[in-house]
Scaffold this motif. Structure first.
Motif, PDB file in Angstrom:
ATOM      1  N   TYR A  11      14.554 -20.536  24.124  1.00 32.60           N
ATOM      2  CA  TYR A  11      15.280 -20.827  22.876  1.00 32.60           C
ATOM      3  C   TYR A  11      14.548 -21.988  22.220  1.00 32.60           C
ATOM      4  O   TYR A  11      14.485 -23.089  22.767  1.00 32.60           O
ATOM      5  CB  TYR A  11      16.748 -21.173  23.146  1.00 32.60           C
ATOM      6  CG  TYR A  11      17.524 -21.376  21.858  1.00 32.60           C
ATOM      7  CD1 TYR A  11      17.934 -20.273  21.107  1.00 32.60           C
ATOM      8  CD2 TYR A  11      17.789 -22.650  21.378  1.00 32.60           C
ATOM      9  CE1 TYR A  11      18.608 -20.439  19.905  1.00 32.60           C
ATOM     10  CE2 TYR A  11      18.461 -22.834  20.184  1.00 32.60           C
ATOM     11  CZ  TYR A  11      18.870 -21.722  19.447  1.00 32.60           C
ATOM     12  OH  TYR A  11      19.535 -21.887  18.250  1.00 32.60           O
ATOM     13  N   ASN A  12      13.947 -21.720  21.077  1.00 29.62           N
ATOM     14  CA  ASN A  12      13.135 -22.717  20.359  1.00 29.62           C
ATOM     15  C   ASN A  12      12.014 -23.272  21.240  1.00 29.62           C
ATOM     16  O   ASN A  12      11.906 -24.490  21.445  1.00 29.62           O
ATOM     17  CB  ASN A  12      14.020 -23.854  19.830  1.00 29.62           C
ATOM     18  CG  ASN A  12      14.836 -23.438  18.614  1.00 29.62           C
ATOM     19  OD1 ASN A  12      14.592 -22.388  18.012  1.00 29.62           O
ATOM     20  ND2 ASN A  12      15.811 -24.251  18.265  1.00 29.62           N
ATOM     21  N   SER A  40      15.693 -17.336  18.787  1.00 27.25           N
ATOM     22  CA  SER A  40      15.278 -18.684  18.364  1.00 27.25           C
ATOM     23  C   SER A  40      14.952 -18.709  16.876  1.00 27.25           C
ATOM     24  O   SER A  40      14.156 -17.897  16.406  1.00 27.25           O
ATOM     25  CB  SER A  40      14.031 -19.116  19.144  1.00 27.25           C
ATOM     26  OG  SER A  40      14.266 -19.121  20.524  1.00 27.25           O
TER      27      SER A  40
END
Length: 247
Positions: A11-12, A40
């Motif tokens: 995520y990111n 993301s």
């Protein structure tokens, strides 16, 4: 066919993903990679898809949102079992886990462990770039887990793990309840209660230099209170089994 799969939830992680993928693919023996991507906003998925043009053994599962670390790994475990992998690894995308240690975790399982754990605390405290408050929290959390559960594991919250296929086939993955760092404790405790051999492999854990940590107060609270809940469930489970035997 390769029987080793590294599951990396993201995520990111656009700043890290290409470097971590290339590093893992440079190792010998060869490891396949499965990215579990939670939509993301920074474009991590697009970076993975670009890398897939170069690497045929890079796989991607895209999910609709940030659904939690535990559910990401459960999805990855099921995919790995469906695709015939015998050694299934958990690893972070941010280089806090040194990819070279994948080989050591793999060798530990080849030599008889059912689960091998990349441990920060089995030979002291091997953590780099963490504030002292977080080191103490993590270290004493693992001490707390050992006392409550009886597990002889020094780093119960570790997220750098190799599972053999036999372990994951014997765990009811749909009944693993926790989503945050308590997930790591629950998986080890379940493995322990099933009688599998857990071996800790000493590693040096280095905090991320790119991206942001996913740690939160809610995750910490889940881990602290989740251990007690988990232990109580296990005790009631043993009582029910005993009642069936003697009735």
């Amino acid at each position: 066919m390769n029987d080793r799969l590294v599951i990396i939830p993201t995520y990111n992680e656009k700043e890290n993903i290409e470097n971590i993928v290339r590093y893992v693919f440079s190792l010998n023996p060869v490891f396949d990679i499965l990215i579990i991507e939670d939509n993301s906003p920074d474009g991590t998925a697009a970076s993975v898809k670009e890398l897939q043009k170069e690497f045929s053994n890079l796989y991607l599962i895209e999910r609709k949102g940030k659904l939690g670390l535990g559910t990401a790994y459960i999805a990855g475990f099921k995919w790995a079992l469906e695709h015939g992998y015998n050694y299934i690894f958990e690893m972070d995308a941010d280089f806090s886990h040194n990819p070279r240690d994948l080989v050591r975790l793999y060798e530990a399982c080849q030599q008889g462990a059912d689960m091998s754990v990349g441990s920060r605390y089995v030979t002291g405290v091997n953590v780099v770039n963490w504030p002292m408050s977080r080191v103490l929290l993590s270290y004493f959390a693992s001490k707390y887990v050992r006392i409550i559960t009886g597990m002889k594991v020094h780093d119960a919250t570790a997220g750098f793990v190799c599972y053999t296929r036999n372990v994951l086939e014997n765990i009811d993955l749909d009944h693993i309840r926790f989503k945050g760092y308590a997930f790591q404790i629950e998986m080890k405790f379940t493995t322990y209660t099933l009688g599998f051999r857990i071996q800790e492999v000493p590693i040096i854990f280095t905090d991320r230099t790119l991206g942001t940590s996913k740690m939160s107060k809610g995750i910490i609270k889940e881990a602290i209170f989740g251990v007690i809940t988990m232990k109580i469930r296990a005790m009631f489970g043993r009582i029910k089994k005993a009642e069936k035997i003697y009735n």
